[in-house]
Structures are given as structure tokens and as C-alpha cells.
Enzyme design. Structure first.
Site, mmCIF file in Angstrom:
data_model
loop_
_atom_site.group_PDB
_atom_site.id
_atom_site.type_symbol
_atom_site.label_atom_id
_atom_site.label_comp_id
_atom_site.label_asym_id
_atom_site.label_seq_id
_atom_site.Cartn_x
_atom_site.Cartn_y
_atom_site.Cartn_z
ATOM 1 N N CYS A 27 0.843 -1.197 0.000
ATOM 2 C CA CYS A 27 0.000 0.000 0.000
ATOM 3 C C CYS A 27 0.887 1.259 0.000
ATOM 4 O O CYS A 27 1.458 1.593 -1.026
ATOM 5 C CB CYS A 27 -0.977 -0.058 1.161
ATOM 6 S SG CYS A 27 -2.411 0.996 0.974
ATOM 7 N N HIS A 101 -3.311 -5.483 1.399
ATOM 8 C CA HIS A 101 -2.722 -5.990 2.645
ATOM 9 C C HIS A 101 -3.075 -7.465 2.817
ATOM 10 O O HIS A 101 -4.103 -7.793 3.424
ATOM 11 C CB HIS A 101 -3.258 -5.198 3.846
ATOM 12 C CG HIS A 101 -2.729 -3.820 3.940
ATOM 13 N ND1 HIS A 101 -1.574 -3.513 4.621
ATOM 14 C CD2 HIS A 101 -3.195 -2.653 3.434
ATOM 15 C CE1 HIS A 101 -1.360 -2.223 4.543
ATOM 16 N NE2 HIS A 101 -2.329 -1.670 3.820
ATOM 17 N N GLU A 103 -1.973 -9.529 4.828
ATOM 18 C CA GLU A 103 -1.922 -9.968 6.228
ATOM 19 C C GLU A 103 -3.286 -9.912 6.910
ATOM 20 O O GLU A 103 -3.446 -10.457 7.999
ATOM 21 C CB GLU A 103 -0.889 -9.144 7.011
ATOM 22 C CG GLU A 103 -1.290 -7.710 7.291
ATOM 23 C CD GLU A 103 -0.994 -6.725 6.170
ATOM 24 O OE1 GLU A 103 -1.192 -5.523 6.391
ATOM 25 O OE2 GLU A 103 -0.567 -7.143 5.083
#
Length: 119
Positions: A27, A101, A103
Site C-alpha cells: 500500500c 494488505h 496480512e
């Protein structure tokens, strides 16, 4: 970029990255790596031959996401993923950039890919 400079981390990180340290910009990190930013004159590491559009999906008030996307890549950059026709992940040498993202999901594929870059 501003915080990295204020903390004295910008130059050491840039040197290590240019010497081959594997890096993954997610990002805002993708924006830091980009050689060009379409809608911003600032440049940060400018290490990866990609052009990024900041807030590619709209500003926060107009959208739930402010993620960038890659609008173009140079010849040595491999496109790894697209979403709705937009480039969302790419790799160039020791650098990986993702607009999203991974994660926040249970999917480990991108993390495993980065680990394979480290060797």
C-alpha cells in the site's frame, strides 16, 4: 517518506535496498518504492520501475479503501496480480510491491512468495 527522513532511516534503507536487501512495499510502501507517482510530485525511494496512482479507488470520504494501484510498469518489472483490470502486485529484482494488505486474510500465498525471494 517524511517519517523515514526524520528518523534518519531513509538513506540507510535506500542503500540496503539498492544493494539487494529484499523489500516488500504494501500500500503506502508501494508508493515509497515507485519511480513515478501519477498524482503526486513527491518521490521517495524511486527504486522500482512502476508508476503508481495514489488513492486509486478514491479518497477516503468517497471510498472505503484508499489503496493505490500500479498504472504502468517498466520492462524489468513483472506484473504478478491484477484486480478489475488494474495492476495490484509486481516484482522487480529484490522488490515486491502490493496494493493490498494480504496480512488481513488467512491466505499465506503472498507471504510465502516473499519468503521465497529471501531464499
Amino acid at each position: 517518506g517524511k517519517l523515514l527522513r526524520e528518523l534518519g532511516l531513509f538513506e540507510p534503507m535506500r542503500v540496503m535496498m539498492m544493494e539487494g536487501l529484499p523489500v516488500w512495499g504494501t500500500c503506502a510502501g508501494m508508493i515509497l518504492l515507485a519511480k513515478e507517482i501519477e498524482n503526486d510530485e513527491r518521490r521517495h525511494f524511486a527504486a522500482m520501475d512502476i508508476t503508481v496512482r495514489r488513492n486509486g479507488y478514491g479518497r477516503q470520504l468517497a471510498s472505503f479503501i484508499r489503496a493505490p494501484y500500479i498504472s504502468s510498469v517498466g520492462g524489468g518489472t513483472e506484473v504478478l496480480a491484477r484486480h478489475a483490470g488494474l495492476i495490484t502486485a509486481a516484482r522487480e529484482r529484490n522488490m515486491l510491491a502490493t496494493a493490498f494488505h494480504p496480512e488481513i486474510t488467512d491466505d499465506e500465498r503472498v507471504h510465502r512468495y516473499f519468503l521465497s525471494m529471501i531464499g
